[in-house]
Design a protein around this motif. Structure first.
Motif, PDB file in Angstrom:
ATOM      1  N   MET A  92      75.936 -13.717  75.167  1.00  0.00           N
ATOM      2  CA  MET A  92      76.245 -15.261  75.332  1.00  0.00           C
ATOM      3  C   MET A  92      74.413 -15.839  75.111  1.00  0.00           C
ATOM      4  N   ARG A  93      74.682 -17.155  74.078  1.00  0.00           N
ATOM      5  CA  ARG A  93      73.269 -17.917  74.453  1.00  0.00           C
ATOM      6  C   ARG A  93      72.765 -18.716  75.645  1.00  0.00           C
ATOM      7  N   THR A  94      74.193 -19.480  76.177  1.00  0.00           N
ATOM      8  CA  THR A  94      73.923 -19.661  77.740  1.00  0.00           C
ATOM      9  C   THR A  94      74.820 -19.733  78.515  1.00  0.00           C
ATOM     10  N   PRO A  95      74.820 -19.327  79.837  1.00  0.00           N
ATOM     11  CA  PRO A  95      76.230 -18.756  80.855  1.00  0.00           C
ATOM     12  C   PRO A  95      77.025 -19.378  80.604  1.00  0.00           C
ATOM     13  N   HIS A  96      77.232 -21.027  79.391  1.00  0.00           N
ATOM     14  CA  HIS A  96      78.763 -21.026  79.232  1.00  0.00           C
ATOM     15  C   HIS A  96      78.962 -21.112  77.599  1.00  0.00           C
ATOM     16  N   GLU A  97      77.638 -20.642  76.934  1.00  0.00           N
ATOM     17  CA  GLU A  97      78.139 -20.849  75.319  1.00  0.00           C
ATOM     18  C   GLU A  97      77.890 -19.796  74.769  1.00  0.00           C
ATOM     19  N   PRO A  98      78.969 -18.403  74.081  1.00  0.00           N
ATOM     20  CA  PRO A  98      78.661 -17.254  73.405  1.00  0.00           C
ATOM     21  C   PRO A  98      77.537 -17.805  72.284  1.00  0.00           C
ATOM     22  N   ALA A  99      77.404 -16.703  71.725  1.00  0.00           N
ATOM     23  CA  ALA A  99      76.663 -16.403  71.269  1.00  0.00           C
ATOM     24  C   ALA A  99      77.421 -16.407  69.562  1.00  0.00           C
ATOM     25  N   LYS A 100      76.856 -16.735  68.315  1.00  0.00           N
ATOM     26  CA  LYS A 100      77.817 -16.939  67.335  1.00  0.00           C
ATOM     27  C   LYS A 100      77.678 -15.781  66.230  1.00  0.00           C
ATOM     28  N   ASN A 101      78.443 -15.624  65.949  1.00  0.00           N
ATOM     29  CA  ASN A 101      78.514 -14.224  64.962  1.00  0.00           C
ATOM     30  C   ASN A 101      77.986 -13.080  65.104  1.00  0.00           C
ATOM     31  N   THR A 102      78.755 -12.679  66.527  1.00  0.00           N
ATOM     32  CA  THR A 102      78.702 -11.351  67.010  1.00  0.00           C
ATOM     33  C   THR A 102      78.818 -10.208  66.172  1.00  0.00           C
ATOM     34  N   ASP A 103      79.857  -9.769  66.364  1.00  0.00           N
ATOM     35  CA  ASP A 103      80.629  -9.084  65.547  1.00  0.00           C
ATOM     36  C   ASP A 103      79.097  -8.609  64.007  1.00  0.00           C
ATOM     37  N   LEU A 104      79.153  -9.451  63.425  1.00  0.00           N
ATOM     38  CA  LEU A 104      77.793  -8.988  62.509  1.00  0.00           C
ATOM     39  C   LEU A 104      76.527  -8.819  63.084  1.00  0.00           C
ATOM     40  N   TRP A 105      76.177  -9.413  64.403  1.00  0.00           N
ATOM     41  CA  TRP A 105      74.947  -8.925  64.953  1.00  0.00           C
ATOM     42  C   TRP A 105      75.174  -7.627  64.814  1.00  0.00           C
ATOM     43  N   LYS A 106      76.282  -6.767  65.457  1.00  0.00           N
ATOM     44  CA  LYS A 106      76.185  -5.874  66.068  1.00  0.00           C
ATOM     45  C   LYS A 106      75.843  -4.770  65.035  1.00  0.00           C
ATOM     46  N   GLU A 107      76.606  -5.475  63.535  1.00  0.00           N
ATOM     47  CA  GLU A 107      76.816  -4.319  62.497  1.00  0.00           C
ATOM     48  C   GLU A 107      75.143  -4.023  62.145  1.00  0.00           C
ATOM     49  N   LEU A 108      74.329  -5.476  62.145  1.00  0.00           N
ATOM     50  CA  LEU A 108      72.876  -5.053  61.542  1.00  0.00           C
ATOM     51  C   LEU A 108      71.819  -4.779  62.735  1.00  0.00           C
ATOM     52  N   LEU A 109      72.355  -4.893  63.546  1.00  0.00           N
ATOM     53  CA  LEU A 109      71.510  -4.300  64.873  1.00  0.00           C
ATOM     54  C   LEU A 109      70.837  -2.759  64.367  1.00  0.00           C
ATOM     55  N   PRO A 110      71.692  -1.701  64.707  1.00  0.00           N
ATOM     56  CA  PRO A 110      71.445  -0.908  64.188  1.00  0.00           C
ATOM     57  C   PRO A 110      71.330  -0.270  62.629  1.00  0.00           C
ATOM     58  N   LEU A 111      71.632  -1.546  61.973  1.00  0.00           N
ATOM     59  CA  LEU A 111      70.834  -0.738  60.585  1.00  0.00           C
ATOM     60  C   LEU A 111      68.693  -1.702  60.964  1.00  0.00           C
ATOM     61  N   LEU A 112      69.054  -2.367  61.719  1.00  0.00           N
ATOM     62  CA  LEU A 112      67.393  -2.350  61.545  1.00  0.00           C
ATOM     63  C   LEU A 112      66.602  -1.594  62.452  1.00  0.00           C
ATOM     64  N   LYS A 113      67.483  -0.743  63.676  1.00  0.00           N
ATOM     65  CA  LYS A 113      67.047   0.536  63.983  1.00  0.00           C
ATOM     66  C   LYS A 113      66.922   1.543  62.990  1.00  0.00           C
ATOM     67  N   LYS A 114      67.252   1.736  62.349  1.00  0.00           N
ATOM     68  CA  LYS A 114      67.315   2.510  61.623  1.00  0.00           C
ATOM     69  C   LYS A 114      66.332   2.584  60.116  1.00  0.00           C
ATOM     70  N   HIS A 115      65.929   1.750  59.570  1.00  0.00           N
ATOM     71  CA  HIS A 115      65.087   0.909  58.336  1.00  0.00           C
ATOM     72  C   HIS A 115      63.798  -0.140  59.365  1.00  0.00           C
ATOM     73  N   GLU A 116      63.055   0.328  59.023  1.00  0.00           N
ATOM     74  CA  GLU A 116      61.736  -0.098  58.634  1.00  0.00           C
ATOM     75  C   GLU A 116      61.584  -1.756  57.813  1.00  0.00           C
ATOM     76  N   VAL A 117      61.722  -2.864  58.488  1.00  0.00           N
ATOM     77  CA  VAL A 117      62.214  -4.162  58.737  1.00  0.00           C
ATOM     78  C   VAL A 117      61.122  -5.337  58.435  1.00  0.00           C
ATOM     79  N   SER A 118      60.278  -5.788  57.521  1.00  0.00           N
ATOM     80  CA  SER A 118      59.999  -6.533  57.447  1.00  0.00           C
ATOM     81  C   SER A 118      60.369  -8.426  56.927  1.00  0.00           C
ATOM     82  N   PHE A 119      60.914  -9.237  57.481  1.00  0.00           N
ATOM     83  CA  PHE A 119      61.595 -10.141  57.313  1.00  0.00           C
ATOM     84  C   PHE A 119      60.171 -11.486  56.009  1.00  0.00           C
ATOM     85  N   VAL A 120      60.387 -11.412  55.428  1.00  0.00           N
ATOM     86  CA  VAL A 120      59.713 -12.931  54.657  1.00  0.00           C
ATOM     87  C   VAL A 120      59.925 -13.961  54.634  1.00  0.00           C
TER      88      VAL A 120
END
Length: 151
Positions: A92-120
């Motif tokens: 949830m972004r706020t108590p009444h507003e869900p975060a967007k694209n949660t399905d994709l964020w749930k896929e990305l977060l484990p990949l960010l733990k697996k790799h050392e990623v620096s964003f530019v």
């Protein structure tokens, strides 16, 4: 010592929502690999996320990654910690507003733990060679999908 990989990504959308495409260029040890794909009904932010997810998924082992993107949505969500806050608040972004694209964020977060990623972050459509190539590939996917829909 982890292998160092350079990744460049971009997403595009014709309409928002609309037909979308994503693309990534991966470089390691003098070699280069390009990836791209798309969806019939999506958003630009989803395509930006898909490009990052598919690029990181393509790595066969844990790597040190320098990931260049023109997506402030992706970079800020991670580097400013927004995504981790959404996760802690049960997506949830706020108590009444869900975060967007949660399905994709749930896929990305484990990949960010697996790799050392620096964003530019780079400004889009500003002459960055790899970003321009990714944009062309993503737009090419949009055209491909639209042409398929015609027949």
């Amino acid at each position: 010592m982890k292998k160092h990989v350079d990744i460049f990504t971009d997403g595009a959308c014709s309409g928002n929502p609309g037909v979308g495409g994503w693309a990534a260029i991966l470089r390691y040890g003098g070699r280069e690999k390009s990836l791209c794909g798309g969806e019939e009904e999506t958003t630009n932010n989803r395509m930006e996320l898909m490009a990052v997810i598919e690029a990181l998924r393509a790595l066969k082992e844990s790597c040190a990654v320098n990931l260049t993107t023109d997506s402030k949505y992706v970079v800020d969500s991670i580097e400013k910690g927004w995504v981790y806050g959404w996760e802690k608040k049960n997506w949830m972004r706020t108590p009444h507003e869900p975060a967007k694209n949660t399905d994709l964020w749930k896929e990305l977060l484990p990949l960010l733990k697996k790799h050392e990623v620096s964003f530019v972050w780079v400004k889009g459509h500003a002459g960055h060679a790899e970003n321009e190539r990714c944009d062309q590939m993503a737009v090419g996917e949009i055209k491909r999908i639209k042409e398929q829909k015609m027949f």
